[in-house]
Design a protein around this motif. Structure first.
Motif, PDB file in Angstrom:
ATOM      1  N   THR A 132      20.111  84.135 -16.149  1.00  0.00           N
ATOM      2  CA  THR A 132      21.198  83.263 -15.690  1.00  0.00           C
ATOM      3  C   THR A 132      21.930  82.586 -16.843  1.00  0.00           C
ATOM      4  O   THR A 132      22.935  81.916 -16.623  1.00  0.00           O
ATOM      5  N   ILE A 133      21.442  82.776 -18.064  1.00  0.00           N
ATOM      6  CA  ILE A 133      22.029  82.084 -19.209  1.00  0.00           C
ATOM      7  C   ILE A 133      23.492  82.466 -19.419  1.00  0.00           C
ATOM      8  O   ILE A 133      24.264  81.696 -19.992  1.00  0.00           O
TER       9      ILE A 133
ATOM     10  N   VAL B 293      10.379  84.080 -24.983  1.00  0.00           N
ATOM     11  CA  VAL B 293      10.334  83.090 -23.908  1.00  0.00           C
ATOM     12  C   VAL B 293      10.950  81.764 -24.334  1.00  0.00           C
ATOM     13  O   VAL B 293      11.668  81.108 -23.561  1.00  0.00           O
ATOM     14  N   LEU B 294      10.712  81.338 -25.564  1.00  0.00           N
ATOM     15  CA  LEU B 294      11.165  80.020 -26.007  1.00  0.00           C
ATOM     16  C   LEU B 294      12.674  79.833 -25.890  1.00  0.00           C
ATOM     17  O   LEU B 294      13.146  78.731 -25.600  1.00  0.00           O
ATOM     18  N   ILE B 295      13.446  80.904 -26.111  1.00  0.00           N
ATOM     19  CA  ILE B 295      14.900  80.762 -26.082  1.00  0.00           C
ATOM     20  C   ILE B 295      15.426  80.624 -24.664  1.00  0.00           C
ATOM     21  O   ILE B 295      16.617  80.393 -24.455  1.00  0.00           O
ATOM     22  N   THR B 296      14.551  80.757 -23.660  1.00  0.00           N
ATOM     23  CA  THR B 296      14.981  80.642 -22.261  1.00  0.00           C
ATOM     24  C   THR B 296      14.560  79.330 -21.618  1.00  0.00           C
ATOM     25  O   THR B 296      14.861  79.101 -20.441  1.00  0.00           O
ATOM     26  N   ILE B 297      13.838  78.488 -22.355  1.00  0.00           N
ATOM     27  CA  ILE B 297      13.356  77.232 -21.779  1.00  0.00           C
ATOM     28  C   ILE B 297      13.786  76.057 -22.659  1.00  0.00           C
ATOM     29  O   ILE B 297      14.138  76.213 -23.821  1.00  0.00           O
ATOM     30  N   PHE B 298      13.747  74.866 -22.072  1.00  0.00           N
ATOM     31  CA  PHE B 298      14.087  73.644 -22.785  1.00  0.00           C
ATOM     32  C   PHE B 298      13.067  73.409 -23.902  1.00  0.00           C
ATOM     33  O   PHE B 298      11.875  73.595 -23.695  1.00  0.00           O
ATOM     34  N   PRO B 299      13.504  73.029 -25.120  1.00  0.00           N
ATOM     35  CA  PRO B 299      14.867  72.656 -25.505  1.00  0.00           C
ATOM     36  C   PRO B 299      15.694  73.767 -26.128  1.00  0.00           C
ATOM     37  O   PRO B 299      16.911  73.641 -26.240  1.00  0.00           O
ATOM     38  N   LEU B 300      15.054  74.880 -26.587  1.00  0.00           N
ATOM     39  CA  LEU B 300      15.792  75.889 -27.342  1.00  0.00           C
ATOM     40  C   LEU B 300      16.860  76.595 -26.521  1.00  0.00           C
ATOM     41  O   LEU B 300      17.809  77.149 -27.089  1.00  0.00           O
ATOM     42  N   VAL B 301      16.745  76.590 -25.198  1.00  0.00           N
ATOM     43  CA  VAL B 301      17.771  77.235 -24.390  1.00  0.00           C
ATOM     44  C   VAL B 301      19.116  76.517 -24.532  1.00  0.00           C
ATOM     45  O   VAL B 301      20.169  77.072 -24.186  1.00  0.00           O
TER      46      VAL B 301
ATOM     47  N   TYR C  40      17.664  78.169 -16.582  1.00  0.00           N
ATOM     48  CA  TYR C  40      17.883  79.388 -17.373  1.00  0.00           C
ATOM     49  C   TYR C  40      16.571  80.066 -17.758  1.00  0.00           C
ATOM     50  O   TYR C  40      16.573  80.997 -18.561  1.00  0.00           O
ATOM     51  N   HIS C  41      15.486  79.599 -17.173  1.00  0.00           N
ATOM     52  CA  HIS C  41      14.191  80.205 -17.476  1.00  0.00           C
ATOM     53  C   HIS C  41      14.148  81.637 -16.963  1.00  0.00           C
ATOM     54  O   HIS C  41      14.468  81.901 -15.804  1.00  0.00           O
ATOM     55  N   ALA C  42      13.805  82.558 -17.851  1.00  0.00           N
ATOM     56  CA  ALA C  42      13.774  83.967 -17.484  1.00  0.00           C
ATOM     57  C   ALA C  42      12.344  84.412 -17.217  1.00  0.00           C
ATOM     58  O   ALA C  42      11.396  83.893 -17.810  1.00  0.00           O
TER      59      ALA C  42
ATOM     60  N   ALA D 145      24.412  70.730 -19.448  1.00  0.00           N
ATOM     61  CA  ALA D 145      23.580  71.790 -20.035  1.00  0.00           C
ATOM     62  C   ALA D 145      22.146  71.310 -20.221  1.00  0.00           C
ATOM     63  O   ALA D 145      21.185  72.057 -19.958  1.00  0.00           O
ATOM     64  N   THR D 146      21.986  70.065 -20.668  1.00  0.00           N
ATOM     65  CA  THR D 146      20.650  69.524 -20.915  1.00  0.00           C
ATOM     66  C   THR D 146      19.847  69.383 -19.625  1.00  0.00           C
ATOM     67  O   THR D 146      18.676  69.780 -19.550  1.00  0.00           O
ATOM     68  N   VAL D 147      20.471  68.812 -18.602  1.00  0.00           N
ATOM     69  CA  VAL D 147      19.775  68.610 -17.329  1.00  0.00           C
ATOM     70  C   VAL D 147      19.407  69.944 -16.694  1.00  0.00           C
ATOM     71  O   VAL D 147      18.273  70.142 -16.222  1.00  0.00           O
ATOM     72  N   SER D 148      20.362  70.875 -16.672  1.00  0.00           N
ATOM     73  CA  SER D 148      20.077  72.180 -16.071  1.00  0.00           C
ATOM     74  C   SER D 148      19.001  72.927 -16.859  1.00  0.00           C
ATOM     75  O   SER D 148      18.147  73.605 -16.269  1.00  0.00           O
ATOM     76  N   ALA D 149      19.027  72.787 -18.191  1.00  0.00           N
ATOM     77  CA  ALA D 149      17.990  73.426 -19.010  1.00  0.00           C
ATOM     78  C   ALA D 149      16.629  72.795 -18.746  1.00  0.00           C
ATOM     79  O   ALA D 149      15.614  73.495 -18.627  1.00  0.00           O
ATOM     80  N   TRP D 150      16.595  71.491 -18.657  1.00  0.00           N
ATOM     81  CA  TRP D 150      15.338  70.771 -18.418  1.00  0.00           C
ATOM     82  C   TRP D 150      14.762  71.120 -17.045  1.00  0.00           C
ATOM     83  O   TRP D 150      13.539  71.186 -16.862  1.00  0.00           O
TER      84      TRP D 150
END
Length: 252
Positions: A76-77, A205-213, A67-69, A58-63
């Motif tokens: 994709t989340i 936007v923040l909930i779709t990008i690292f780290p909050l995603v 899951y960026h929208a 999850a961390t690597v894919s988020a980084w």
């Protein structure tokens, strides 16, 4: 320390702390029969691999921004959110080994570990800073704070009188699941995507990008699985209590 660094530290530290607590709690729960030292070690290794592997994936894919929208695209989340829930729920309901593990874990532990939900209060802080829409921050932040605070209170009450407070635990689980459902729904609805329906003036936007995603990609499905495990344990306890006194129950 800027906001981005602070969010990264809080999110990663929270996730790692929860993983450590789960593994420590599991180790303590499996100290008694029918668990042998060998069986306990096998379960702990399997859980450690599953939890740490899930967290790292999850961390690597988020980084990497998986899951960026963005406006006009499909989110994709949902793949990170629902896949572990489906797999974990199936194991909780169908695996004899997982059933034995849930039987061994104290109910108050399944509830109490969710005190970490109070960290959802960071959404309210971000809202106050103008970095997150209120349509998401208010229900998610207030809901998480309430569920997290009540987790400690209800866990302590149940530990003192388990026969008195099963209904309280049930309603707390329902409250916790409702909070997560609302948070997921408002998070998707307010994030920039083809299906965004609100917060166009301040997209989430923040909930779709690292780290909050990592919250919807790792923490939310983990919380949901803990709720499912708690409710499953309640149901089994009630079913056992309804059996004729002295009836034999075989787990193996």
């Amino acid at each position: 320390m800027n906001v981005s660094v602070l969010l990264t530290v809080l999110t990663l530290a929270s996730a790692v702390s929860i993983i450590v607590l789960i593994l420590l709690g599991l180790r303590m729960a499996l100290q008694t029969p029918p668990w042998t030292a060998r069986d306990r070690d096998k379960v702990l290794i399997a859980f450690a691999i599953a939890l740490i592997g899930w967290f790292l994936a999850a961390t690597v894919s988020a980084w990497l921004g998986a899951y960026h929208a963005a406006p006009g695209t499909m989110p994709t989340i949902q793949y990170a959110l629902f896949t572990p829930i489906i797999i974990g729920a199936w194991l909780i309901w169908r695996s004899p080994t997982v059933s034995l593990i849930i039987d061994a874990i104290p109910q108050q532990w399944l509830v109490g570990v969710q005190v970490f939900r109070v960290l959802g209060g960071i959404f309210l802080v971000l809202y106050a800073m103008g970095k997150m829409p209120g349509v998401f921050a208010w229900p998610a932040g207030v809901g998480d704070l309430l569920v997290g605070v009540l987790a400690g209170v209800i866990a302590a009450a149940y530990a003192r009188a388990p026969r008195v407070y099963p209904d309280l635990v049930m309603w707390w689980n329902i409250l916790g699941l409702t909070d997560l459902i609302i948070a997921v729904a408002t998070g998707i609805a307010s994030s920039p995507s083809r299906i965004q329906v609100t917060a166009f003036d301040q997209p989430n936007v923040l909930i779709t990008i690292f780290p909050l995603v990592l919250v919807p990609a790792f923490l939310v499905p983990l919380w949901i699985l803990l709720h499912i495990a708690s409710l499953t344990k309640l149901r089994r306890r009630a079913a056992t209590a309804d059996k004729p006194h002295g009836a034999a129950i075989s787990h193996m």
